[in-house]
Design an enzyme around this catalytic site. Sequence first.
Site, PDB file in Angstrom:
ATOM      1  N   GLU A  83      -3.590  22.116  30.445  1.00 48.37           N
ATOM      2  CA  GLU A  83      -4.306  20.846  30.442  1.00 48.37           C
ATOM      3  C   GLU A  83      -3.836  19.976  29.282  1.00 48.37           C
ATOM      4  OE1 GLU A  83      -8.293  20.601  31.705  1.00 48.37           O
ATOM      5  OE2 GLU A  83      -8.453  22.734  32.125  1.00 48.37           O
TER       6      GLU A  83
HETATM    7  C1  LIG Z   1     -12.712  31.076  34.268  1.00 45.34           C
HETATM    8  C2  LIG Z   1     -11.964  30.416  33.158  1.00 45.34           C
HETATM    9  C3  LIG Z   1     -11.207  29.293  33.398  1.00 45.34           C
HETATM   10  C4  LIG Z   1     -10.507  28.670  32.374  1.00 45.34           C
HETATM   11  N1  LIG Z   1      -9.683  27.631  32.670  1.00 45.34           N
HETATM   12  C5  LIG Z   1      -8.866  27.137  31.713  1.00 45.34           C
HETATM   13  C6  LIG Z   1      -7.820  26.251  32.057  1.00 45.34           C
HETATM   14  O1  LIG Z   1      -7.607  25.956  33.239  1.00 45.34           O
HETATM   15  N2  LIG Z   1      -7.046  25.753  31.061  1.00 45.34           N
HETATM   16  C7  LIG Z   1      -7.235  26.102  29.757  1.00 45.34           C
HETATM   17  O2  LIG Z   1      -6.499  25.632  28.885  1.00 45.34           O
HETATM   18  N3  LIG Z   1      -8.193  26.988  29.410  1.00 45.34           N
HETATM   19  C8  LIG Z   1      -8.994  27.525  30.367  1.00 45.34           C
HETATM   20  N4  LIG Z   1      -9.907  28.480  30.045  1.00 45.34           N
HETATM   21  C9  LIG Z   1     -10.121  28.813  28.616  1.00 45.34           C
HETATM   22  C10 LIG Z   1      -9.059  29.746  28.052  1.00 45.34           C
HETATM   23  O3  LIG Z   1      -8.842  30.809  28.933  1.00 45.34           O
HETATM   24  C11 LIG Z   1      -9.571  30.266  26.713  1.00 45.34           C
HETATM   25  O4  LIG Z   1      -9.890  29.181  25.863  1.00 45.34           O
HETATM   26  C12 LIG Z   1      -8.566  31.140  25.958  1.00 45.34           C
HETATM   27  O5  LIG Z   1      -7.852  31.996  26.810  1.00 45.34           O
HETATM   28  C13 LIG Z   1      -9.339  31.943  24.912  1.00 45.34           C
HETATM   29  O6  LIG Z   1      -8.479  32.748  24.131  1.00 45.34           O
HETATM   30  P1  LIG Z   1      -9.097  33.498  22.870  1.00 45.34           P
HETATM   31  O7  LIG Z   1      -8.015  34.283  22.244  1.00 45.34           O
HETATM   32  O8  LIG Z   1      -9.838  32.544  22.031  1.00 45.34           O
HETATM   33  O9  LIG Z   1     -10.218  34.468  23.471  1.00 45.34           O
HETATM   34  P2  LIG Z   1     -10.083  35.727  24.466  1.00 45.34           P
HETATM   35  O10 LIG Z   1      -9.068  35.473  25.497  1.00 45.34           O
HETATM   36  O11 LIG Z   1     -11.474  36.031  24.898  1.00 45.34           O
HETATM   37  O12 LIG Z   1      -9.532  36.879  23.518  1.00 45.34           O
HETATM   38  C14 LIG Z   1     -10.388  37.689  22.750  1.00 45.34           C
HETATM   39  C15 LIG Z   1     -10.035  39.144  22.993  1.00 45.34           C
HETATM   40  O13 LIG Z   1     -10.939  39.949  22.238  1.00 45.34           O
HETATM   41  C16 LIG Z   1     -11.267  41.096  22.996  1.00 45.34           C
HETATM   42  N5  LIG Z   1     -12.527  41.617  22.463  1.00 45.34           N
HETATM   43  C17 LIG Z   1     -13.776  41.126  22.608  1.00 45.34           C
HETATM   44  N6  LIG Z   1     -14.666  41.891  21.946  1.00 45.34           N
HETATM   45  C18 LIG Z   1     -13.958  42.887  21.349  1.00 45.34           C
HETATM   46  C19 LIG Z   1     -14.322  43.979  20.534  1.00 45.34           C
HETATM   47  N7  LIG Z   1     -15.589  44.200  20.174  1.00 45.34           N
HETATM   48  N8  LIG Z   1     -13.339  44.819  20.108  1.00 45.34           N
HETATM   49  C20 LIG Z   1     -12.044  44.609  20.446  1.00 45.34           C
HETATM   50  N9  LIG Z   1     -11.651  43.567  21.220  1.00 45.34           N
HETATM   51  C21 LIG Z   1     -12.603  42.708  21.664  1.00 45.34           C
HETATM   52  C22 LIG Z   1     -11.341  40.600  24.417  1.00 45.34           C
HETATM   53  O14 LIG Z   1     -11.156  41.641  25.336  1.00 45.34           O
HETATM   54  C23 LIG Z   1     -10.201  39.576  24.443  1.00 45.34           C
HETATM   55  O15 LIG Z   1      -8.998  40.163  24.888  1.00 45.34           O
HETATM   56  C24 LIG Z   1     -10.594  29.160  31.055  1.00 45.34           C
HETATM   57  C25 LIG Z   1     -11.343  30.302  30.800  1.00 45.34           C
HETATM   58  C26 LIG Z   1     -12.014  30.941  31.833  1.00 45.34           C
HETATM   59  C27 LIG Z   1     -12.758  32.202  31.555  1.00 45.34           C
END
Ligand SMILES: Cc1cc2nc3c(=O)[nH]c(=O)nc-3n(C[C@H](O)[C@H](O)[C@H](O)COP(=O)(O)OP(=O)(O)OC[C@H]3O[C@@H](n4cnc5c(N)ncnc54)[C@H](O)[C@@H]3O)c2cc1C
Length: 495
Positions: A83
């Site tokens: 996006e």
């Molecule tokens: C349905 C959906 C649609 C989306 N659509 C879009 C889109 O079209 N475009 C866009 O840009 N963004 C989109 N997003 C948002 C995007 O996916 C997220 O903002 C991004 O992937 C988040 O990355 P992160 O590393 O912050 O978090 P996460 O991907 O949640 O990474 C955190 C990690 O920590 C792990 N974890 C959690 N608790 C623990 C624990 N206690 N111990 C060890 N590990 C743990 C989890 O398993 C995970 O792997 C969407 C999200 C969803 C769910």
Amino acid sequence: MMKPSVAIVLLLVVAEYASLATAAGPKVIIVGAGMSGISAGKRLSDARISDFMILEATDRIGGRIHKTKFAGVNVEMGANWVEGVNGKEKNPIWTMANSTGGLNLRTFRSDFDHLASNTYKQDGGLYDDKFVEKIIERMDEVEESGTKLAGTLHLSGQEDMSVMAMQRLNDHMPTGPARPVDMVIDYYQHDFEFAEPPRVTSLQNTVPLPTFDNFGDDVYFVADQRGFESVVYHVAGQYLKTDKATGAIVDPRLKLNTVVREITHFPSGVTVKTEDNNVYKADYVMVSASLGVLQSELIRFRPQLPSWKILSIYQFDMAVYTKIFLKFPRSFWPVGPGREFFLYASGRRGYYPVWQQFEKQYPGSNVLLVTVTDDESRRIEQQPDNQTMAEAVAVLRKMFPGADVPDATKILVPRWWSNKFYKGSFSNWPIGVNRYEYDLIRAPVGRVYFTGEHTSENYNGYVHGAYLAGIDSADVLINCAKKKLCKYHVRGKHE
Ligand SMILES: Cc1cc2nc3c(=O)[nH]c(=O)nc-3n(C[C@H](O)[C@H](O)[C@H](O)COP(=O)(O)OP(=O)(O)OC[C@H]3O[C@@H](n4cnc5c(N)ncnc54)[C@H](O)[C@@H]3O)c2cc1C
Ligand SMILES: *[C@@H]1O[C@H](CO)[C@@H](O)[C@H](O)[C@H]1NC(C)=O
Ligand SMILES: *[C@@H]1O[C@H](CO)[C@@H](O)[C@H](O)[C@H]1NC(C)=O
């Protein structure tokens, strides 16, 4: 209840100390291997901090970017679009994904310009396109006026209001959009992006949205069989040892199936305890688990996080966005140019509202995607999938009364909200949280650092937000570890 586990902790801590004694430089534990954790690890690695462990609860990296096999094709259960493309700045995710120098992911620019001629009435058949066009034009006018208004609000956030309050100021349906067609257009414009209604969302912090303002208005749908997660593998592969033949990450610093349950922090270091009762000792910990996880009890902090930190976490919103895929024995929906997206105008706001067909992305698959959010997501996560399938098919039969709509043969209902490792899909900025309070979500507490999309300075809720947050949070940690600049400056309320 506490005593036996404490004894085990002490024992294992001693063991870990021994192995640490020889290591040079700071040791860092990263909790979570989603886009932000993997990005933070790369940044640390680039700064020659390579003595780290990444502890990931699930059996894979990528987190909320996750493909799965459905009806013979890999579809995305989480993030699907890059996006913010074709604007004044380059979206780093697009640079990684695109065809010139990137991974050359198979992507499709989404065209939402034809909704007016693809909006279905509650009891079937299309609305007149001129009629819907007027509603969309008015919505755009109100949005523009909202952008101007947002620019005049005091930076302290004291004058912030909900997007809905702004609509009312513009005489835009003072009681809120009320007819089914008004509701579905309003839903498409707001909930379909933020996964929460305009009554909840902050005007000041989402209008205009930095993602589209800086990176451009276009969004590209990723329909690559390698999955959108290949951007995470791409970053990981730059510093984690990878098996050339299989692409699997074999670096011993990445530990999958490792659930962090307790983080104890001292002035001199941290200990991280996992569900399997291992204890890891380090100088710093970087927590990348989602805002929803931080709002839950999954990870216990000892001592407890200070109240300013807890409140900042509790006040922000974890929204829920659910992509329901349905497989049919044959297609019965309109296809061709300008027909990719269609809307269902129910009298119940948010009831199976936004549909997408995939003649280009997944040809011959006969798959439809319908998206629901918020309360509908929570309701649907709690009911059996056959019930959801029956509801969705009933909606299609209403929309296409003459089409002899067959039963669906398969359904995929991702459950991000029920999943204790996510507790929702992405963060949304609610009214009542100013910039200063938002900054506190990222602020470190002693040796505990925070990253994740919900800590991104400008792009919370997005893949690029997670990626950039990983870099920024790593820089905060590097400044402390290498330059002893450990005081994190949170901008004052009125700065
Ligand atoms: C349905 C959906 C649609 C989306 N659509 C879009 C889109 O079209 N475009 C866009 O840009 N963004 C989109 N997003 C948002 C995007 O996916 C997220 O903002 C991004 O992937 C988040 O990355 P992160 O590393 O912050 O978090 P996460 O991907 O949640 O990474 C955190 C990690 O920590 C792990 N974890 C959690 N608790 C623990 C624990 N206690 N111990 C060890 N590990 C743990 C989890 O398993 C995970 O792997 C969407 C999200 C969803 C769910
Ligand atoms: C891909 O990204 C690079 C680097 O940001 C950019 O120069 C190029 O124009 C992009 N290509 C496309 C097709 O957008
Ligand atoms: C869903 O399946 C259950 C168990 O097989 C059945 O009792 C129920 O009637 C089904 N519901 C629908 C809507 O088909």
